[in-house]
Motif scaffolding. Structure first.
Motif, PDB file in Angstrom:
ATOM      1  N   UNK A 166       2.298  38.821 -25.728  1.00 46.93           N
ATOM      2  CA  UNK A 166       1.382  39.776 -25.664  1.00 46.93           C
ATOM      3  C   UNK A 166       1.207  41.009 -25.573  1.00 46.93           C
ATOM      4  N   UNK A 167       2.500  41.624 -25.140  1.00 49.35           N
ATOM      5  CA  UNK A 167       3.072  43.002 -24.939  1.00 49.35           C
ATOM      6  C   UNK A 167       4.403  43.295 -25.520  1.00 49.35           C
ATOM      7  N   UNK A 168       4.533  44.190 -25.915  1.00 56.42           N
ATOM      8  CA  UNK A 168       5.927  44.614 -26.650  1.00 56.42           C
ATOM      9  C   UNK A 168       6.456  45.938 -26.187  1.00 56.42           C
ATOM     10  N   UNK A 169       7.693  45.886 -25.481  1.00 59.78           N
ATOM     11  CA  UNK A 169       8.272  47.065 -24.885  1.00 59.78           C
ATOM     12  C   UNK A 169       9.647  47.430 -25.547  1.00 59.78           C
ATOM     13  N   UNK A 170       9.805  48.649 -25.933  1.00 59.50           N
ATOM     14  CA  UNK A 170      10.876  48.882 -26.660  1.00 59.50           C
ATOM     15  C   UNK A 170      12.112  49.695 -25.782  1.00 59.50           C
ATOM     16  N   UNK A 171      13.129  48.957 -25.661  1.00 60.68           N
ATOM     17  CA  UNK A 171      14.059  49.664 -24.819  1.00 60.68           C
ATOM     18  C   UNK A 171      15.241  50.164 -25.494  1.00 60.68           C
ATOM     19  N   UNK A 172      15.056  50.715 -26.693  1.00 63.29           N
ATOM     20  CA  UNK A 172      16.177  51.349 -27.732  1.00 63.29           C
ATOM     21  C   UNK A 172      16.634  52.817 -26.934  1.00 63.29           C
ATOM     22  N   UNK A 173      17.795  52.966 -27.257  1.00 64.65           N
ATOM     23  CA  UNK A 173      18.374  54.585 -26.998  1.00 64.65           C
ATOM     24  C   UNK A 173      17.491  55.424 -27.041  1.00 64.65           C
ATOM     25  N   UNK A 194      -0.722  43.668 -34.559  1.00 65.93           N
ATOM     26  CA  UNK A 194      -1.650  44.259 -35.524  1.00 65.93           C
ATOM     27  C   UNK A 194      -2.218  45.924 -35.130  1.00 65.93           C
ATOM     28  N   UNK A 195      -2.151  45.920 -33.903  1.00 67.75           N
ATOM     29  CA  UNK A 195      -2.364  47.171 -33.390  1.00 67.75           C
ATOM     30  C   UNK A 195      -1.508  47.506 -32.341  1.00 67.75           C
ATOM     31  N   UNK A 196      -1.531  48.982 -32.131  1.00 64.31           N
ATOM     32  CA  UNK A 196      -0.571  49.415 -31.239  1.00 64.31           C
ATOM     33  C   UNK A 196      -0.824  49.513 -29.683  1.00 64.31           C
ATOM     34  N   UNK A 197      -1.937  49.002 -29.458  1.00 62.62           N
ATOM     35  CA  UNK A 197      -2.497  49.095 -28.087  1.00 62.62           C
ATOM     36  C   UNK A 197      -1.722  48.512 -27.094  1.00 62.62           C
ATOM     37  N   UNK A 198      -0.833  47.305 -27.324  1.00 61.53           N
ATOM     38  CA  UNK A 198      -0.068  46.644 -26.455  1.00 61.53           C
ATOM     39  C   UNK A 198       1.506  46.938 -26.647  1.00 61.53           C
TER      40      UNK A 198
END
Length: 301
Positions: A166-173, A194-198
């Motif tokens: 339900x959420x996406x977190x980016x831990x890239x450099x 589809x939206x950037x809210x999460x």
């Protein structure tokens, strides 16, 4: 009970008995499980439903080692590992408080293998520019799946996990390249987000527990302009490299074969590598042409 000298059978809790036997007496532990065959199956069922009633968060790092470090630091080493579709990428699962959700969530930490996509010239425009290399500067470009990405099923791996989240977190450099890889991940998971809210971005400078926890508490948003800067740089590198490589091959290949070796098939130009090579050659010439000279050094007494 005589073997362990313990009185834990009096508790009446079979799970407590099983844990105590596992720590203290392996043989007694095996005998106990043989009398209670339902317990391993129940434990397996519990493990498979670990945190299924909580919101799920997909977290993506740039490589496996970073994903493992993040999971270890945020979970206090209390995590479990499972395989996804990709045999080369692990998934680390643990439960902790997730600030954007305002509650505990099940975090699924995985990784990619650097850039998911490369850049190539559209085949029709590439063919049209064979006789006039300047046409490459107006050619269309397209994203192509990297060979390692396809081999290890990275795209399928991320898409399968994003369906659960339900959420996406980016831990890239935390640089432009990392931001660009982050938007590649967003594109892969876009059907489920589809939206950037999460969608969130973690900013960190070290793989330490304090830094990881601080990053989780201060999540921001991805920066599309940093990603667009990388797209522009990649397109310039591609078009300059293609056009100059073909020009060099057309003009200098025969002479290069005479000077170096006859089996030479191409001469390539790199927007970064070739100017750097010039500096190296120039420095080499300066060293070769160096003439020793007597010099004096003043000293104060």
């Amino acid at each position: 009970q005589r073997a362990t000298g313990s009185n834990f059978f009096a508790t009446g809790d079979p799970w407590q008995v099983e844990r105590e036997l596992q720590r203290s007496n392996k043989l007694a532990h095996y005998l106990f499980l043989s009398q209670h065959p339902e317990m391993p199956a129940q434990r397996m069922q519990t493990a498979q439903s670990y945190g299924d009633d909580l919101p799920k968060v997909l977290m993506v790092a740039e490589k496996n080692s970073v994903a493992k470090a993040i999971a270890e630091n945020l979970s206090g080493n209390r995590m479990r590992m499972r395989k996804g579709i990709s045999r080369a990428l692990q998934v680390y699962e643990f439960i902790t408080y997730f600030p954007p959700a305002g509650q505990k969530c099940k975090l699924m930490q995985t990784a990619v293998m650097g850039h998911v996509f490369g850049l190539g010239v559209h085949p029709d425009d590439d063919k049209a520019a064979r006789g006039d290399y300047s046409k490459l500067y107006n050619a269309r470009v397209e994203k192509i799946v990297e060979e390692s990405t396809a081999k290890h099923k990275v795209i399928e791996h991320l898409q399968e996990l994003s369906k659960e989240a339900e959420y996406l977190v980016l831990w890239l450099d935390c640089d432009r390249e990392g931001e660009n890889i982050g938007f590649e991940v967003i594109g892969i998971c876009r059907e489920d987000f589809p939206a950037d809210d999460n969608i969130y971005r973690a900013q960190f400078s070290a793989l330490t527990e304090a830094e990881m926890k601080r990053a989780l508490q201060t999540l921001g948003r991805p920066n599309k302009y940093m990603s667009m800067a990388v797209d522009t740089r990649q397109e310039l590198d591609l078009k300059i490299g293609f056009s100059f490589s073909r020009l060099l091959k057309h003009c200098l290949l025969d002479k290069a074969r005479e000077k170096f070796y006859r089996d030479l098939t191409k001469i390539t130009y790199g927007p970064c590598q070739t100017p750097t090579l010039w500096f190296c050659v120039q420095r080499h010439k300066e060293i070769q042409d160096f003439q020793r000279q007597t010099f004096w050094t003043p000293k104060l007494y």
